[in-house]
Design an enzyme around this catalytic site. Structure first.
Site, PDB file in Angstrom:
ATOM      1  CG  ASP A  58     -30.614 -25.409 -29.394  1.00  0.00           C
ATOM      2  OD1 ASP A  58     -31.599 -25.787 -30.033  1.00  0.00           O
ATOM      3  OD2 ASP A  58     -29.580 -26.070 -29.306  1.00  0.00           O
TER       4      ASP A  58
HETATM    5  N1  DQQ Z   1     -29.075 -27.700 -31.520  1.00  0.00           N
HETATM    6  C1  DQQ Z   1     -28.978 -28.869 -30.691  1.00  0.00           C
HETATM    7  C2  DQQ Z   1     -27.628 -28.700 -30.063  1.00  0.00           C
HETATM    8  C3  DQQ Z   1     -26.819 -28.124 -31.156  1.00  0.00           C
HETATM    9  C4  DQQ Z   1     -27.772 -27.168 -31.782  1.00  0.00           C
HETATM   10  C5  DQQ Z   1     -30.100 -28.982 -29.732  1.00  0.00           C
HETATM   11  C6  DQQ Z   1     -27.556 -27.018 -33.267  1.00  0.00           C
HETATM   12  O1  DQQ Z   1     -27.084 -29.922 -29.616  1.00  0.00           O
HETATM   13  O2  DQQ Z   1     -25.667 -27.467 -30.666  1.00  0.00           O
HETATM   14  O3  DQQ Z   1     -31.334 -28.613 -30.263  1.00  0.00           O
HETATM   15  O4  DQQ Z   1     -28.427 -26.051 -33.789  1.00  0.00           O
END
Ligand code: DQQ
Length: 610
Positions: A58
């Site tokens: 992300d």
């Molecule tokens: N990746 C998810 C999120 C979390 C993060 C989404 C953890 O919900 O915070 O891809 O790497």
């Protein structure tokens, strides 16, 4: 749509079998801390954002701005009396991800120890133009009791005094218990914001007993309304996706509102919620605290169950702190998407230096975990996109940021090129594996559009694309581009339109079909597709594709639809890759105009010289 349904059921089984403890990424302990020795160059991108090695996911926080933006902000609110933003006028609120002292800051989830998800920190890069990037040391990494097991996603808010604050999710134990923390820059006079401090009064938000503590993450940028700062935190209650709302007067003490801002039964965990205003007229972006008559709101959520996102447009009642999606919009996994392909955990920010709202999305790999481990890297950030409201008020529009055009090199053009059924014409761009193509097709009439089978109304567009593909002869379409194609077309990723005639109107399908993209094995090759709501009166359809070795990011009908595919050609690589325009429909198609540019490489994550 069979596959996502199966995935949804599997995900649900996973969630239930873990006793409510929910991880959003698959965990491969064996590979999690395998430092990479050799990075494979094949399939690495030329101009999409990547660190030199290892896993990324992300985009977090994102660009901050200061300096001259204050004056842009002031002018904007003075000449827009319809926008009711008391705090903006008086304090120049910058509640946005980040551009600070002339630099955009991109934070992203990163595994410093391997090419699969794990050991998550906030990696940090900076750019003057969103295209050339320099890297810094990670901004936030596990170091305190409140984030010892991971620093997960979150957002940045720039306060009225110009200082940025990051909110992020801290993982506090091996059960993935989640709380919300904050971090502030150690030195506000450093434009690189190299060092971040996590004050001891963390966390800012603890889940109360009504909240599922292992599904409680990804705080948004804050906005100001009715005398309070407000943020959302994504969650789920059983199978109901929830965006909890927290309020604060002083940005320190946060209290949960009586009701969530919004929730939808059956959608599962809402990751990375994004909530922002868009202007009802024009393309300018808005600061998150702008409210009023001339504004609509957007709520986007990333669905852990399907790994797709959807958004609605609607009205934010700032007194009740409730969000009401517009009538007629699908509020669930079949709703509108920012991208109908490989695009997840996206986030927007307001860039006050250019008055744009900019969207970033992450594209995961579509190969196997072992292949990621072998190549030493996984994940890219897609090209940032400007987003704004379509004049119809019914959807968003998107376009790659104009700065990307600086990378355009050698140019090839076509115009008034006729394509009869079965034709494919090569576009001899010098680097077809690393190119930007913008084309407008026209057709003499809609008469030959194929009938739309009413049974397809229940299918996802991806399944319609799978049934028809790019090869089956049609009427009006299939026509479009064959990207990352080998000379004899053993491999190619077609991006194409098919126009259907339904009982009441024409339906336009855009497909980015990975099924023929590679002779390689063990790959996920989806026939990503979406229906695009476009006026065909002028009998034209446009398509822009950003082609970059293992990614094809396409924008149909002037940005009314976007689809991203990750593909891994084996022969259509580097200088062997080709680009074609094609038509397999009985209606003759004309390439009215086509521009294809070879794309130069930007500076990509070279460490900042200290
Ligand atoms: N990746 C998810 C999120 C979390 C993060 C989404 C953890 O919900 O915070 O891809 O790497």
């Amino acid at each position: 749509m069979v596959l996502p349904n199966i995935l949804a059921v599997l995900a649900l089984v996973c969630v239930l079998s873990k006793n409510g403890v929910e991880a959003s990424h698959k965990i491969y302990p064996r590979f999690q801390t395998l430092n990479v020795e050799n990075v494979k160059q094949l399939h690495r991108t030329g101009y999409h954002f990547q660190p030199p090695k290892h896993w990324i996911n992300d985009p977090n926080g994102k660009p901050i701005q200061q300096e001259h933006d204050r004056f842009h902000g002031l002018q904007f609110f003075q000449i827009n009396p319809d926008f009711d933003c008391f705090m903006c006028v008086n304090w120049f609120v910058r509640a946005a991800p980040m551009y600070y002292k002339g630099l955009y800051h991109l934070f992203y989830q990163y595994n410093p120890k391997g090419a699969v998800w794990g050991n998550i920190v906030w990696a940090h890069s900076v750019s003057k133009d969103l295209i050339n990037w320099e890297s810094l040391e990670p901004a936030i990494y596990p170091s305190k009791w409140f984030d010892n097991y991971g620093c997960w996603s979150g957002s940045a808010t720039v306060l009225p005094n110009g200082g940025p604050v990051i909110f992020y999710t801290g993982i506090v134990d091996e059960h993935n218990s989640q709380i919300q923390n904050y971090a502030v820059p150690a030195n506000l006079s450093d434009p690189y914001l190299r060092k971040w401090v996590k004050p001891d009064d963390n966390p800012i938000v603890n889940p109360d007993t009504s909240v599922n503590g292992s599904a409680f993450r990804d705080p948004t940028t804050a906005w100001w309304a009715e005398g309070h700062w407000k943020i959302l935190v994504g969650s789920r209650r059983k199978h109901r996706g929830v965006a909890y709302l927290y309020k604060s007067r002083d940005f320190k003490k946060w209290v949960k509102a009586k009701h969530p801002l919004h929730s939808v039964q059956g959608t599962g965990m809402w990751e990375c919620p994004d909530f922002f205003p868009v202007s009802l007229s024009g393309e300018k972006g808005l600061d998150p605290s702008v409210m009023g008559q001339n504004v609509k709101h957007v709520l986007k959520v990333s669905l852990d169950m399907t790994r797709y996102e959807y958004y609605t447009l609607g009205t934010y009642d700032k007194k009740k702190d409730r969000y009401f999606p517009d009538e007629g919009l699908v509020d669930g996994w079949a709703g509108l998407r920012l991208d109908y392909g490989n695009f997840y955990a996206s986030k927007t920010f307001y860039d006050p230096s250019t008055n744009r709202r900019i969207l970033w999305g992450w594209a995961n790999e579509s190969d196997a975990v072992q292949q990621d481990k072998d190549k030493g890297w996984a994940g890219i950030q897609l090209i940032p996109r400007k987003v704004w409201l379509d004049p119809s008020g019914k959807q968003l529009l998107q376009w790659p940021v104009a700065e990307l055009e600086k990378l355009r090199g050698h140019n090839i053009q076509l115009s008034h090129q006729k394509l009869n059924q079965g034709d494919h014409v090569e576009v001899k761009v010098t680097t077809a594996a690393q190119a930007d193509v913008d084309v407008t097709f026209s057709f003499p009439s809609l008469d030959k559009a194929e009938p739309f089978d009413p049974k397809w109304a229940k299918l996802d567009a991806l399944d319609v694309c799978a049934q028809k593909g790019s090869k089956a002869p049609g009427g009006l379409g299939p026509f479009g581009l064959l990207t990352l194609a080998s000379e004899k077309l053993e491999e190619f990723t077609p991006v194409f339109f098919r126009v259907f005639k339904a009982a009441d109107k024409h339906k336009v399908l855009l497909c980015s079909d990975a099924r023929s993209s590679s002779l390689g094995e063990g790959l996920y090759k989806p026939s990503f597709a979406g229906f695009v709501d476009v006026d065909l009166t002028d009998k034209k359809l446009s398509l822009r594709s950003l082609i970059d070795h293992s990614v094809v990011e396409s924008f149909g009908a002037g940005g009314r639809i976007a689809i991203t595919s990750r593909v891994y050609p084996t022969t259509a690589v580097f200088e062997k890759a080709r680009l074609f325009v094609f038509n397999n429909g009985s209606e003759t198609i004309t390439v009215e105009s086509l521009n294809a540019w070879s794309m130069n490489k930007p500076v990509m994550n070279v460490p900042v010289k200290s």
